[in-house]
Design a protein around this motif. Structure first.
Motif, mmCIF file in Angstrom:
data_model
loop_
_atom_site.group_PDB
_atom_site.id
_atom_site.type_symbol
_atom_site.label_atom_id
_atom_site.label_comp_id
_atom_site.label_asym_id
_atom_site.label_seq_id
_atom_site.Cartn_x
_atom_site.Cartn_y
_atom_site.Cartn_z
ATOM 1 N N HIS A 119 0.896 -1.151 0.000
ATOM 2 C CA HIS A 119 0.000 0.000 0.000
ATOM 3 C C HIS A 119 0.934 1.199 0.000
ATOM 4 O O HIS A 119 1.881 1.230 0.786
ATOM 5 N N THR A 122 0.754 3.872 4.175
ATOM 6 C CA THR A 122 0.138 3.388 5.417
ATOM 7 C C THR A 122 0.722 4.162 6.593
ATOM 8 O O THR A 122 1.765 4.795 6.473
ATOM 9 N N PRO A 145 -12.636 5.499 8.324
ATOM 10 C CA PRO A 145 -13.351 5.493 7.038
ATOM 11 C C PRO A 145 -12.441 5.297 5.832
ATOM 12 O O PRO A 145 -12.929 5.023 4.729
ATOM 13 N N GLY A 190 -16.265 -0.609 0.323
ATOM 14 C CA GLY A 190 -17.159 0.342 -0.329
ATOM 15 C C GLY A 190 -16.581 1.730 -0.207
ATOM 16 O O GLY A 190 -15.435 1.904 0.226
ATOM 17 N N GLU A 193 -18.044 7.645 1.035
ATOM 18 C CA GLU A 193 -19.019 8.689 0.663
ATOM 19 C C GLU A 193 -20.443 8.146 0.852
ATOM 20 O O GLU A 193 -21.402 8.900 0.821
HETATM 21 C C1 LIG Z 1 -3.739 7.259 3.183
HETATM 22 S S1 LIG Z 1 -4.517 5.774 2.772
HETATM 23 C C2 LIG Z 1 -4.943 5.112 4.332
HETATM 24 C C3 LIG Z 1 -4.016 4.015 4.751
HETATM 25 C C4 LIG Z 1 -4.342 3.428 6.093
HETATM 26 N N1 LIG Z 1 -4.253 4.428 7.135
HETATM 27 C C5 LIG Z 1 -3.371 2.266 6.392
HETATM 28 O O1 LIG Z 1 -2.464 2.450 7.221
HETATM 29 O O2 LIG Z 1 -3.498 1.239 5.774
HETATM 30 C C6 LIG Z 1 -6.067 6.265 2.115
HETATM 31 C C7 LIG Z 1 -6.972 5.104 1.748
HETATM 32 O O3 LIG Z 1 -8.244 5.612 1.370
HETATM 33 C C8 LIG Z 1 -8.793 4.756 0.390
HETATM 34 N N2 LIG Z 1 -9.886 5.462 -0.260
HETATM 35 C C9 LIG Z 1 -9.851 6.431 -1.210
HETATM 36 N N3 LIG Z 1 -11.087 6.846 -1.531
HETATM 37 C C10 LIG Z 1 -11.940 6.157 -0.728
HETATM 38 C C11 LIG Z 1 -13.355 6.156 -0.569
HETATM 39 N N4 LIG Z 1 -14.155 6.944 -1.297
HETATM 40 N N5 LIG Z 1 -13.890 5.303 0.359
HETATM 41 C C12 LIG Z 1 -13.090 4.492 1.101
HETATM 42 N N6 LIG Z 1 -11.755 4.436 0.972
HETATM 43 C C13 LIG Z 1 -11.184 5.270 0.076
HETATM 44 C C14 LIG Z 1 -7.603 4.404 -0.483
HETATM 45 O O4 LIG Z 1 -7.816 3.214 -1.218
HETATM 46 C C15 LIG Z 1 -6.479 4.263 0.560
HETATM 47 O O5 LIG Z 1 -6.344 2.932 0.973
#
Ligand SMILES: C[S@@+](CC[C@H](N)C(=O)[O-])C[C@H]1O[C@@H](n2cnc3c(N)ncnc32)[C@H](O)[C@@H]1O
Length: 340
Positions: A119, A122, A145, A190, A193
């Motif tokens: 990823h 993270t 979220p 999902g 939003e």
């Molecule tokens: C900065 S990363 C978070 C990583 C997490 N804190 C970790 O340590 O694994 C942001 C995450 O938001 C997800 N993301 C982006 N748009 C999203 C949405 N509309 N709903 C849910 N997740 C979403 C991305 O796929 C990504 O995994």
């Protein structure tokens, strides 16, 4: 004789030298322990024979805090927020902290990933444990979220809280589930939003790091090619629902804030929401993302504070050298919001 009552003298916690008071304190401790209405954190309940009462002035009638042998902070029985003692509480309230990814966390993460899985952004569960320990008591609900590969949920499991999360990318969602099988049914694949449509219980604390706008789509060619050559993701996805793919800044801020506005409805009154963000640069201009989100959400939440997360083990790149000011941004804002 074993001491049951302590006070503060000359800035040190010392036993009250009065045998009668010591015996009364012993009795008071057993009354407290047998009163089911009194919440006592597990680490105190598990060490009953090491518990003492504490009042800084040595007034037994006013003693409302427990001391654990070997600890130098007292847990106030009126503590409504967390399981910390006074020392631990105060330490966390510093407005900044330095944290670099821990080897032990990276090792744990890798155990759940194949060589081509990863990823791009993270955070360390250990860092999140500190927030969870401050903003909740054991057994409470913690929500992320933007769950990614589940680091917040790992932190929730380690601290004996219940983790809940939403993640858009099915691959990251799958990794999150394998990391925290106990919370398998609490993680939704999902878009956050759509939070209003999910059947989530009321939450005691929310902590997350959303995409920092579309920074990953604009990352340096070096970052992109070095990750691609290893078969690793350099962006979260190509989905339109992925907030990291919104190119327009105002639209990004608008949609991101809407997510936290809908989260407000599933947060318990008085609970806290922490959003980890950076101010970001695009084509030589700084966009104050963290500040804009803070300002916008302060119309709904109470904007309590910022806690600045500093990374001091990342090498500095000579951006802009030798013609222009371009900083290396190595700090993040942990915005602390509260539901009224
Ligand atoms: C900065 S990363 C978070 C990583 C997490 N804190 C970790 O340590 O694994 C942001 C995450 O938001 C997800 N993301 C982006 N748009 C999203 C949405 N509309 N709903 C849910 N997740 C979403 C991305 O796929 C990504 O995994």
């Amino acid at each position: 004789m074993r001491k049951y009552f302590y006070m503060k003298a000359n800035r040190e916690i010392t036993p009250v030298e009065n045998d009668e008071m010591q015996m009364k304190a012993k009795l008071r401790i057993s009354e407290i322990l047998s009163d089911e209405r009194v919440y006592i954190p597990r680490r105190f309940r598990e060490s009953i024979d090491k518990l003492s009462l504490y009042n800084p002035k040595g007034v037994l009638e006013k003693a409302n805090a427990l001391l654990l042998e070997g600890d130098d902070g007292a847990y106030d029985l009126g503590n409504r927020l967390n399981d910390l003692n006074g020392k631990e509480w105060t330490k966390f309230t510093c407005s900044w902290f330095v944290f670099n990814a821990l080897h032990s966390d990276l090792k744990e993460e890798r155990e759940f990933l194949s060589s081509t899985e990863d990823h791009p952004a993270t955070f360390s569960p250990t860092m999140i444990e500190g927030f969870i320990n401050f903003f909740t008591k054991e057994g409470m609900n913690v929500f992320d979220p933007f769950a990614g590969i589940g680091s917040t949920l790992v932190a929730a499991a380690r601290t004996k809280r219940n983790g809940f999360g939403v993640e858009l990318n099915p691959k990251y969602f799958g990794i999150a589930k394998s990391r925290v099988p106990d919370f398998e049914d609490h993680i939704i694949n999902g878009s956050c939003e759509d939070i209003g449509e999910f059947d989530l219980p009321l939450q005691d604390f929310c902590i997350s790091s959303p995409p920092y706008w579309d920074v990953l789509n604009r990352s340096t060619k070096d970052f992109e090619s070095s990750r691609k050559s290893k078969g690793l993701d350099s962006t979260y996805s190509t989905e339109d629902d992925d907030l990291g793919n919104i190119a327009d800044y105002d639209e990004f801020v608008e949609r991101l804030c809407k997510v936290y506005e809908s989260i407000y409805k599933i947060m318990k009154p008085g609970s806290y929401t922490v959003i980890i963000l950076k101010n970001v640069k695009k084509e030589g201009t700084l966009y104050p993302l963290a500040w804009d989100v803070a300002r916008k959400l302060s119309k709904l939440y109470v904007l309590k504070d910022e806690k600045i997360w500093i990374q001091d083990k990342i090498g500095l790149a000579p951006y802009g050298y030798p013609y222009s000011w371009v900083s290396n941004i190595l700090h993040h804002y942990c915005l602390i919001l509260q539901k009224k």
